[in-house]
Each structure stands twice: as C-alpha cells, then as structure tokens.
Design an enzyme around this catalytic site. Structure first.
Site, PDB file in Angstrom:
ATOM      1  N   ARG A 270       0.831  -1.196   0.000  1.00 55.37           N
ATOM      2  CA  ARG A 270       0.000   0.000   0.000  1.00 55.37           C
ATOM      3  C   ARG A 270       0.870   1.252   0.000  1.00 55.37           C
ATOM      4  O   ARG A 270       0.611   2.207  -0.702  1.00 55.37           O
ATOM      5  CB  ARG A 270      -0.926  -0.013   1.225  1.00 55.37           C
TER       6      ARG A 270
ATOM      7  N   HIS B   3       4.371   4.982  -5.922  1.00 57.19           N
ATOM      8  CA  HIS B   3       5.544   4.875  -6.789  1.00 57.19           C
ATOM      9  C   HIS B   3       5.228   4.134  -8.091  1.00 57.19           C
ATOM     10  O   HIS B   3       6.066   3.417  -8.623  1.00 57.19           O
ATOM     11  CB  HIS B   3       6.683   4.162  -6.053  1.00 57.19           C
TER      12      HIS B   3
END
Length: 137
Positions: A99, A104
């Site tokens: 999570r 990213h």
C-alpha cells in the site's frame, strides 16, 4: 456500537472493483493505465479492510478503547486469533508495504512488485469480508 459496522458493503464494493481491475489487467499486462488504476484500487481496498477490521474488533470488544489504541501489528494479530484473517502479521506487513508503494507507480519495478502481490491480498480482503458478514448476520 452495531451501527458503526452495520454493513460490509464498502469492503465488498472495493474488493469487487479490485477483482475486476485484476481481471482487466490479466487481459493485457502491458497496459500501464490499467496497472496504475489497479494500484489505486489496491490502496483503497487495503484502507477499507483495515478500517472494517478495526471497527469490528472495537464493536466485539468489552473495551473498545483498548482496540482503538492497539498498534497495527496487535490489531492484525487479534483479527487473526479471532479467525477474521487468512494471513498473519508478516502477510499484513507485506500488504501495508505494498500500500505504501502505490505512490511509486512511475517506477516500473516497484509497480510490478506491488501488482504481483494483488492476488494474495485480494483473497485476504475477500475472506475478511466473508467473515464479517457471517458474524454480523
């Protein structure tokens, strides 16, 4: 306290959307847009799973304030001891890390790593939803 957890609909909806996203992604694993959306769905399904677990444990506890103050690790252990979860603390630590990595998605390697963990998390979220439904029935 029952009103705090009168339905698992938000978790069911999130899990179903994650499952649908996973199925779409399987049709074309090169579709970056689908992958990015899948990571977002993982993020909100994780958040809802965590909140629903905590609310149920508070509702079922004689001392809800103690549950409210539990560190995440103890919350997961308690949920596991009560048969609400498939996985144990190491599994949920991994889901929590996944999570955290969802922001990213621009990093190909990280995105692929997160997406690879979705089937196991999806089974976990589905199981939690089923267990909560049984106990609230």
């Amino acid at each position: 306290m029952y009103h705090l957890l009168s339905t698992t609909t938000p978790l069911d909806n999130a899990t179903n959307r994650l499952r649908y996203g996973w199925l779409r992604y399987q049709q074309d694993t090169n579709d970056i847009q689908i992958r990015d959306g899948l990571m977002l769905r993982l993020k909100f399904t994780y958040e809802i799973s965590h909140k629903m677990l905590k609310r149920y444990l508070e509702m079922a506890s004689a001392t809800p304030e103690l549950v409210d103050q539990m560190p995440f690790q103890d919350l997961i252990r308690t949920g596991n001891e009560q048969g609400l979860l498939l996985g144990s603390w190491p599994d949920w630590r991994l889901y929590r890390e996944m999570r955290g990595k969802t922001s990213h998605s621009y990093d190909e390697a990280v995105a692929l790593e997160v997406v690879a963990g979705i089937p196991k998390f999806l089974a976990e979220a589905s199981y939690l939803s089923e267990q909560l439904q049984k106990r609230m029935a």
